[in-house]
Design a protein around this motif. Structure first.
Motif, short mmCIF file in Angstrom:
data_model
loop_
_atom_site.label_atom_id
_atom_site.label_comp_id
_atom_site.label_asym_id
_atom_site.label_seq_id
_atom_site.Cartn_x
_atom_site.Cartn_y
_atom_site.Cartn_z
N LYS A 7 111.00 0.03 -69.51
CA LYS A 7 111.87 1.19 -69.33
C LYS A 7 111.57 1.86 -68.00
N PHE A 8 112.62 2.32 -67.33
CA PHE A 8 112.43 3.14 -66.13
C PHE A 8 112.15 4.57 -66.59
N VAL A 9 110.98 5.05 -66.25
CA VAL A 9 110.51 6.31 -66.85
C VAL A 9 110.43 7.47 -65.88
N TRP A 10 110.67 7.23 -64.59
CA TRP A 10 110.53 8.30 -63.60
C TRP A 10 111.33 7.92 -62.37
N PHE A 11 111.91 8.91 -61.73
CA PHE A 11 112.67 8.68 -60.50
C PHE A 11 112.26 9.73 -59.48
N GLU A 12 112.06 9.29 -58.25
CA GLU A 12 111.48 10.15 -57.23
C GLU A 12 112.32 10.10 -55.96
N HIS A 13 112.77 11.26 -55.53
CA HIS A 13 113.54 11.33 -54.29
C HIS A 13 112.57 11.40 -53.12
N VAL A 14 112.66 10.39 -52.25
CA VAL A 14 111.77 10.28 -51.10
C VAL A 14 112.59 10.55 -49.84
N SER A 15 112.22 11.58 -49.09
CA SER A 15 113.04 11.98 -47.95
C SER A 15 112.21 12.73 -46.92
N GLY A 16 112.84 12.96 -45.77
CA GLY A 16 112.19 13.73 -44.72
C GLY A 16 112.28 15.22 -44.92
N ASP A 17 113.06 15.67 -45.91
CA ASP A 17 113.24 17.11 -46.14
C ASP A 17 113.38 17.34 -47.64
N THR A 18 112.26 17.57 -48.32
CA THR A 18 112.30 17.74 -49.77
C THR A 18 112.99 19.05 -50.17
N THR A 19 112.92 20.07 -49.32
CA THR A 19 113.62 21.33 -49.61
C THR A 19 115.12 21.12 -49.62
N TRP A 67 115.91 6.86 -53.52
CA TRP A 67 115.37 7.18 -54.84
C TRP A 67 114.44 6.04 -55.26
N ALA A 68 113.19 6.37 -55.56
CA ALA A 68 112.22 5.40 -56.04
C ALA A 68 112.30 5.32 -57.56
N SER A 69 112.31 4.09 -58.08
CA SER A 69 112.38 3.85 -59.52
C SER A 69 111.01 3.42 -60.05
N TYR A 70 110.53 4.10 -61.08
CA TYR A 70 109.22 3.80 -61.68
C TYR A 70 109.44 3.08 -63.00
N LEU A 71 108.87 1.88 -63.09
CA LEU A 71 109.04 1.03 -64.26
C LEU A 71 107.76 1.01 -65.09
N GLY A 101 98.29 9.09 -64.10
CA GLY A 101 98.52 7.69 -64.43
C GLY A 101 98.10 6.78 -63.30
N ARG A 102 98.45 5.53 -63.41
CA ARG A 102 98.11 4.52 -62.40
C ARG A 102 99.40 3.82 -61.97
N GLY A 103 99.51 3.56 -60.67
CA GLY A 103 100.73 2.97 -60.18
C GLY A 103 100.52 2.10 -58.97
N ARG A 113 112.71 -1.95 -53.35
CA ARG A 113 111.47 -1.26 -53.70
C ARG A 113 111.40 -1.06 -55.21
N LEU A 114 110.20 -1.19 -55.77
CA LEU A 114 109.99 -0.99 -57.19
C LEU A 114 108.58 -0.44 -57.40
N SER A 115 108.48 0.65 -58.14
CA SER A 115 107.19 1.23 -58.47
C SER A 115 106.78 0.81 -59.88
N LEU A 116 105.57 0.31 -60.03
CA LEU A 116 105.00 -0.05 -61.33
C LEU A 116 104.17 1.13 -61.81
N TRP A 117 104.27 1.44 -63.11
CA TRP A 117 103.65 2.67 -63.59
C TRP A 117 103.10 2.52 -65.00
#
Length: 253
Positions: A7-19, A67-71, A101-103, A113-117
């Motif tokens: 299951k994809f359990v987390w999604f993370e927006h990665v950018s130069g301007d988080t605000t 958007w980074a996807s955490y699996l 956690g560990r990733g 790109r794929l993040s393992l979590w």
């Protein structure tokens, strides 16, 4: 603890301007943000209602927004090694993230790109219906769909159903060991300049209205839609104000 590997359990927006990212998505989706100490900095967590569903992370200098996807995986180190043996490349070696956690992060054989979590806490349970503002689906747009299907079924134990989408080609639905649908894989259109990428979809109350609002809030372009998928819903794909692809969908009743 209840874990849901596959299951994809987390999604993370990665950018130069988080605000800037926060401002756009909070206005579009009704999300809120809370900060959590993470080493020598704070990590901004996306909250939908009372539940954390993702986060915002600064990109490396010169990197594009995405958007980074955490699996969810049963063992980050073992799956990481299995992914490398199956043709993935290392982006981030396995490491612990404090008490959370560990990733690790890899790029699959087609460049996505794929993040393992493996979280310290159990994975979020599946909901019978997806609330507005929550994640609805995740879809890999791949430069080589066949290679991607081979990789994800081999490394993560998915099975898959192939659907004929006519001019759109074959759509592959990934299912976990319990038969639950977890994501899709489709072939990128010929001539696409963007690299292979996982595209998460946010559930919205009205796809047309949400798409229009996104453009008013500064989204760069509408890549697809709004359009209907029979028995699934109505969707669109956008580039947000920093160029990160994101999907919006109103699920069929």
């Amino acid at each position: 603890m209840a874990y849901l590997p596959g299951k994809f359990v987390w999604f993370e927006h990665v950018s130069g301007d988080t605000t800037k990212a926060r401002t756009f998505y909070e206005a579009l989706c009704g999300w809120t943000t809370r900060s959590m100490p993470m080493g020598d900095r704070n990590y901004d967590i996306i909250t939908q209602g009372e539940r954390g569903i993702g986060g915002y992370r600064p990109a490396d200098k010169g990197s594009h927004a995405y958007w980074a996807s955490y699996l969810s995986v049963p063992d980050v180190d073992k799956v990481f090694q299995a992914a490398l043996k199956a043709g993935a490349k290392t982006l981030t070696e396995p490491m612990d993230f404090g008490p959370v956690g560990r990733g690790a992060e890899v790029s699959d054989p087609t460049g996505a790109r794929l993040s393992l979590w493996k979280g310290a806490q159990e994975d979020p349970a599946d909901a019978e219906t997806t609330p507005v503002g929550a994640w609805f689906w995740n879809e890999l747009h791949s430069s080589d769909a066949k290679a991607a299907v081979d990789f994800y079924t081999k490394v993560f134990g998915y099975t898959h159903d192939a659907m004929d989408m006519g001019p759109g080609g074959t759509y592959h639905i990934l299912k976990d060991t319990g038969g639950v649908m977890r994501g899709g894989i489709m072939q990128q259109d010929a001539g696409m300049k963007t690299p292979s990428n996982w595209l998460p979809y946010i559930h919205v109350a009205d796809c047309d209205a949400a798409t229009k609002k996104a453009m008013q809030l500064g989204a760069l372009a509408t890549v697809a839609g709004p359009m209907d998928i029979p028995d699934i819903g109505r969707f669109s794909i956008l580039l947000d104000p920093q160029g990160a692809p994101i999907g919006l969908i109103k699920g069929a009743a």
